[in-house]
Design a protein around this motif. Sequence first.
Motif, PDB file in Angstrom:
ATOM      1  N   GLU A 224       0.825  -1.188   0.000  1.00 52.67           N
ATOM      2  CA  GLU A 224       0.000   0.000   0.000  1.00 52.67           C
ATOM      3  C   GLU A 224       0.871   1.254   0.000  1.00 52.67           C
ATOM      4  OE1 GLU A 224      -0.263  -2.428   2.087  1.00 52.67           O
ATOM      5  OE2 GLU A 224      -2.235  -3.341   1.765  1.00 52.67           O
ATOM      6  N   LEU A 280     -12.910   7.449  -0.151  1.00 56.86           N
ATOM      7  CA  LEU A 280     -12.681   7.212  -1.575  1.00 56.86           C
ATOM      8  C   LEU A 280     -12.431   8.544  -2.269  1.00 56.86           C
ATOM      9  CD1 LEU A 280     -14.594   4.799  -3.879  1.00 56.86           C
ATOM     10  CD2 LEU A 280     -14.363   7.165  -4.581  1.00 56.86           C
ATOM     11  N   THR A 287      -8.946   5.095  -8.611  1.00 55.86           N
ATOM     12  CA  THR A 287      -9.879   5.268  -7.505  1.00 55.86           C
ATOM     13  C   THR A 287      -9.159   4.831  -6.234  1.00 55.86           C
ATOM     14  OG1 THR A 287     -11.755   4.803  -8.950  1.00 55.86           O
ATOM     15  CG2 THR A 287     -12.137   4.657  -6.588  1.00 55.86           C
ATOM     16  N   VAL A 289      -8.549   4.549  -2.089  1.00 56.58           N
ATOM     17  CA  VAL A 289      -9.180   4.491  -0.762  1.00 56.58           C
ATOM     18  C   VAL A 289      -8.099   4.838   0.250  1.00 56.58           C
ATOM     19  CG1 VAL A 289     -10.371   3.061   0.916  1.00 56.58           C
ATOM     20  CG2 VAL A 289     -10.834   2.747  -1.516  1.00 56.58           C
ATOM     21  N   ASP A 310      -5.215   1.289  -4.368  1.00 54.57           N
ATOM     22  CA  ASP A 310      -5.938   1.509  -5.620  1.00 54.57           C
ATOM     23  C   ASP A 310      -7.077   0.510  -5.714  1.00 54.57           C
ATOM     24  OD1 ASP A 310      -6.828   2.046  -8.133  1.00 54.57           O
ATOM     25  OD2 ASP A 310      -4.918   1.725  -9.158  1.00 54.57           O
ATOM     26  N   ARG A 311      -8.306   1.005  -5.815  1.00 52.97           N
ATOM     27  CA  ARG A 311      -9.485   0.149  -5.878  1.00 52.97           C
ATOM     28  C   ARG A 311     -10.259   0.366  -7.178  1.00 52.97           C
ATOM     29  NH1 ARG A 311      -7.224  -2.503  -2.976  1.00 52.97           N
ATOM     30  NH2 ARG A 311      -7.733  -3.178  -0.842  1.00 52.97           N
ATOM     31  N   SER A 312      -9.539   0.638  -8.277  1.00 57.30           N
ATOM     32  CA  SER A 312     -10.210   0.874  -9.565  1.00 57.30           C
ATOM     33  C   SER A 312     -10.971  -0.360 -10.032  1.00 57.30           C
ATOM     34  CB  SER A 312      -9.178   1.282 -10.624  1.00 57.30           C
ATOM     35  OG  SER A 312      -8.524   2.473 -10.241  1.00 57.30           O
ATOM     36  N   ASP A 313     -10.347  -1.547  -9.894  1.00 56.71           N
ATOM     37  CA  ASP A 313     -11.031  -2.776 -10.305  1.00 56.71           C
ATOM     38  C   ASP A 313     -12.269  -3.025  -9.459  1.00 56.71           C
ATOM     39  OD1 ASP A 313      -9.069  -3.139 -12.176  1.00 56.71           O
ATOM     40  OD2 ASP A 313      -7.897  -4.530 -10.955  1.00 56.71           O
ATOM     41  N   LEU A 314     -12.150  -2.750  -8.160  1.00 61.42           N
ATOM     42  CA  LEU A 314     -13.299  -2.933  -7.279  1.00 61.42           C
ATOM     43  C   LEU A 314     -14.420  -1.976  -7.645  1.00 61.42           C
ATOM     44  CD1 LEU A 314     -14.495  -4.319  -4.806  1.00 61.42           C
ATOM     45  CD2 LEU A 314     -13.432  -2.562  -3.395  1.00 61.42           C
TER      46      LEU A 314
END
Length: 531
Positions: A224, A280, A287, A289, A310-314
Amino acid sequence: MRSRARHWSLAAQLLVWQLVALLLVLLVVAAITVQQSTSDFRSSRQTRMLAVAESLAATPVVRSELVEGGNRRALEAQLGRAASLSGARRVQLVGLDGKVAASTDATDIGTTATLAVPVADGRSWSGDLRIDGTRAVGGQAPVIGDDEQVQGVALVVEDYPPWSERLLGAAPDLLLFLGAAGVLGIAGAFGLSRFIRRQTRGLEPADIGRLADHQEALLTGIHEGVVGVNGSGVITLVNTSAQELLGLGEADVGREVRQVDLHPGVGDFLVAGGDSDPTLIVVEDRTLVLTRRRTYFAGRAVGTVTTMVDRSDLLALQSQVAAQASITDALRAQTHEFDNRLHTISGLVQLGEYDEVVALVADVTRRRTEISHAVTSHVEDPRVAALLIAKVTAASEVGIDLSIEPESRLERLDPAVSADVITVLGNLIDNALDATRSHGGREVSVRLAGGPHGLTVRVADTGPGIAPEDIDRVFERGWSSKPAGSAGRGIGLALVQAVCSRGGGRVTVTQGDHGAVFTASLGGVPAQEER
């Protein structure tokens, strides 16, 4: 960077660890010693117990009196002599029925004996037994009468000595071993510590560990992103992942956050101070978090550490789920409407009002046709059209007229783009319907324009609008005009902004003539602020 506050020197640490290792070895040796003592006791006492049992079984008095009605006093005398000679805890004579006929313990007489081999087998045995929950070693021999028939068995039992007694017997050797090893350990630890200190230029393990932790674990060993900020708002730490996510470099360490080229939302988050919940923030096509925690030293707050992932896929998956949920909710509203219609038709049929049934069906068909035509004449994409038809029906149920503006035109879209449009359009319409209904309004309008390479969505309501001081906060995750605890509170508009930003577009809000106007663009078409 030689530390002056050393509590344990390298020699002391090595000595402690060596002593701990020696104690562990001592425990293992003690366990092995006890086990070996147990094994020796078993092998020697098995032979003795079996010999005593065979000798007792061959005694003429036992052979003649171990019958029903025999002389028990004579048998008990033989048992007492066998016990005193062998040191056994318990000596028993057992009849053919498995009951104890005579024993050194009078309470055993008449009870069922604990035997390893049945009486009728007529053979000798020696080994471990468990009598009354106690582990013991025993020997068992058959009693053969003058008629060469088995009359019973003789059982001789001796308890295992306690493990403490077995360990005590080996204590001198163990203490000698520990003392010699301790002396060698002290000498070895002192010599080894001097050698290591020469190799490490006098640094103690704490100094080496501190350097390694700061340089490796925090900077490169964490997946992270990590950003440290002191109490003055100066960046003190940026690891490799954070540099990649935020576009920072090593040169930015030591600069104030406000002086660094960062996304405004990220900059405000870093200097806000205090602990935070996961937040977010969309940065270009990512994206993120972010979570912030205050750090302390000697009980005093010295800054904050922010972690980010990075939570773009989520988000993409969440967008698809939201799209399907929006259609499902709309279809559920249609189901409710059709249930009401069917109940009405059922009642009319029961009343024999067939003309009214025909008229009602015709009215429903006409209404369905009008709604479908009003949507499909402007929207060619079947998924978006299905959503709009369902939303129009849901709006009519709560007394709101959801209309598509005449100049709207939407071509057929790719499935991925269509899913994003459904997410954006569904959330904007739901938000507009909630605002309009809470304010007593009656109209919501939708305008669509564009195709596969870019499109614009405009939704206007007749609600209370957005207060000027709240316009900049509308798309923050967690902000909402709904009461606290409402389902979906503070998520829908944040998701709309995230989906638009991910596709290279944006979403804006302005104050219209009768309420709020939300304008979103996807696929690179800029969102024009309309009133």
